[in-house]
Design a protein around this motif. Structure first.
Motif, short mmCIF file in Angstrom:
data_model
loop_
_atom_site.label_atom_id
_atom_site.label_comp_id
_atom_site.label_asym_id
_atom_site.label_seq_id
_atom_site.Cartn_x
_atom_site.Cartn_y
_atom_site.Cartn_z
N ASP A 87 0.83 -1.21 0.00
CA ASP A 87 0.00 0.00 0.00
C ASP A 87 0.86 1.26 0.00
N LEU A 88 1.94 1.20 0.78
CA LEU A 88 2.78 2.39 0.90
C LEU A 88 3.49 2.69 -0.42
N ILE A 89 3.98 1.65 -1.09
CA ILE A 89 4.64 1.88 -2.39
C ILE A 89 3.66 2.57 -3.34
N ALA A 90 2.41 2.07 -3.36
CA ALA A 90 1.42 2.67 -4.27
C ALA A 90 1.16 4.13 -3.90
N ARG A 91 1.01 4.41 -2.62
CA ARG A 91 0.77 5.80 -2.19
C ARG A 91 1.94 6.70 -2.55
N ILE A 92 3.16 6.19 -2.30
CA ILE A 92 4.34 7.00 -2.57
C ILE A 92 4.45 7.27 -4.08
N CYS A 93 4.21 6.24 -4.88
CA CYS A 93 4.31 6.42 -6.33
C CYS A 93 3.27 7.43 -6.81
N SER A 94 2.08 7.35 -6.24
CA SER A 94 1.02 8.29 -6.61
C SER A 94 1.46 9.73 -6.29
N ALA A 95 2.07 9.90 -5.11
CA ALA A 95 2.51 11.24 -4.70
C ALA A 95 3.77 11.67 -5.43
N ALA A 96 4.60 10.71 -5.84
CA ALA A 96 5.86 11.04 -6.52
C ALA A 96 5.61 11.53 -7.95
N GLU A 97 4.50 11.07 -8.52
CA GLU A 97 4.19 11.36 -9.93
C GLU A 97 4.16 12.87 -10.21
N PRO A 98 3.31 13.65 -9.50
CA PRO A 98 3.28 15.09 -9.81
C PRO A 98 4.57 15.81 -9.46
N ASP A 99 5.33 15.29 -8.51
CA ASP A 99 6.57 15.95 -8.11
C ASP A 99 7.76 15.52 -8.97
N ALA A 100 7.49 14.64 -9.94
CA ALA A 100 8.54 14.17 -10.86
C ALA A 100 9.72 13.54 -10.12
N LEU A 101 9.41 12.85 -9.02
CA LEU A 101 10.48 12.16 -8.30
C LEU A 101 10.70 10.79 -8.96
N ALA A 117 7.68 -2.97 -12.00
CA ALA A 117 7.82 -1.64 -12.61
C ALA A 117 6.76 -1.43 -13.69
N ARG A 118 6.50 -2.48 -14.48
CA ARG A 118 5.49 -2.37 -15.54
C ARG A 118 4.10 -2.10 -14.94
N VAL A 119 3.81 -2.82 -13.85
CA VAL A 119 2.50 -2.62 -13.20
C VAL A 119 2.39 -1.19 -12.66
N LEU A 120 3.45 -0.72 -12.02
CA LEU A 120 3.42 0.65 -11.46
C LEU A 120 3.29 1.68 -12.58
N GLN A 121 4.00 1.44 -13.68
CA GLN A 121 3.97 2.40 -14.81
C GLN A 121 2.57 2.47 -15.42
N ARG A 122 1.93 1.29 -15.48
CA ARG A 122 0.57 1.26 -16.01
C ARG A 122 -0.38 2.03 -15.08
N THR A 123 -0.17 1.86 -13.77
CA THR A 123 -1.06 2.51 -12.80
C THR A 123 -0.79 4.02 -12.70
N PHE A 124 0.49 4.38 -12.78
CA PHE A 124 0.88 5.79 -12.65
C PHE A 124 1.68 6.17 -13.91
#
Ligand code: UDP
Length: 250
Positions: A87-101, A117-124
């Motif tokens: 859950d935390l990875i998903a939350r962090i990735c969601s928040a990292a997206e607009p900040d271009a981290l 990585a492919r799953v995360l890229q598809r989601t975000f």
């Protein structure tokens, strides 16, 4: 606020606040270690002082187990839920997206981090995934891996090598990676990649993820003996505190 469970720091902080703090660390290039604490880790820490010290010096030590949640509540914590790696990875990735981290995934069998990585890229879709590396490398390769992470310009590093290896790896190599924050994530990359099935929501709601895991991976029974042992240690600890308080009040 921080609590202590059997000599291990546990931060009284939920998933939302944890994610915000970790994003702040990354933006500030703080170079900090985050621990997602499980009961087996606390049991291991009883006999491994170096490991215990990593937990206690981590910028955040998060509650990733139902046993720890109950122990925290017994100390007056208002924490309502666990903070799980997935859950935390998903939350962090969601928040990292607009900040271009940028993120980097290290760990798992060959192919697992790529699939995650492919799953995360598809989601975000706008998430910057700077690179991946499987977790079955030789110790001698660690400096080269840390240098590759640095060259990738990643801000956040997720390390799934299993404990205590991932915590020791981060403690030793985080500075060389140049990442603002690195977090040990156990088998979360397996789950994200789809290699390992997560416990159904109903099991998770009742805190039975460990039982589901035992059912799916019965060979882990020996490791899971740590759970009743953890309960026993907490019980003894509470008894000791109570007797100590009683003596002090007498
Ligand atoms: N792993 C790894 N390298 C190793 C040993 C393990 O990358 O040398 C990975 C393994 O593939 C799995 C994770 O570490 O993805 C360990 O998962 P587990 O759920 O057992 O985590 P733990 O409960 O030990 O934190």
């Amino acid at each position: 606020m921080s609590l202590t469970v059997l000599g291990c720091k546990l931060d009284d902080i939920d998933a939302e606040a944890s994610s915000s703090r970790i994003i702040e660390f990354a933006k500030a290039k703080a170079g900090v270690q985050i621990v997602t604490l499980g009961t087996e880790m606390v049991v291991h820490a009883q006999r491994d002082a170096a490991f215990r010290s990593i937990i206690n010096n981590a910028a955040l030590s998060l509650c990733d187990a139902i046993g720890l949640l109950l122990a925290a509540k017994a100390q007056g914590s208002h924490l309502r839920d666990r903070v799980t790696g997935v859950d935390l990875i998903a939350r962090i990735c969601s928040a990292a997206e607009p900040d271009a981290l940028g993120i980097y995934l290290l760990g798992g069998a060959p192919g697992v981090a790529d699939d995650a990585a492919r799953v995360l890229q598809r989601t975000f879709p706008a998430l910057r995934i700077r690179g991946t590396q499987h977790g079955y490398f030789q110790l001698d390769d660690s400096p080269a891996i840390a240098a590759a992470i640095k060259a990738s310009n990643a801000d956040l590093l997720f390390v799934g090598l299993g404990f205590p290896r991932q915590e020791f790896w981060i403690a030793e190599h985080l500075a060389a990676t140049g990442c603002g924050a690195a977090m040990g994530v156990g088998g979360s990359l397996d789950v994200l990649s789809g290699k390992v099935e997560r416990a159904p929501e109903s099991w998770r709601r009742f805190g039975l993820e460990w039982l589901y895991r035992l059912y799916r991976e019965p060979h882990r029974w020996r490791r899971q003996l740590a759970l009743p042992y953890f309960v026993w240690l907490v019980f003894i600890d509470m008894l000791r505190r109570r007797v100590g308080t009683g003596t002090a009040n007498a």
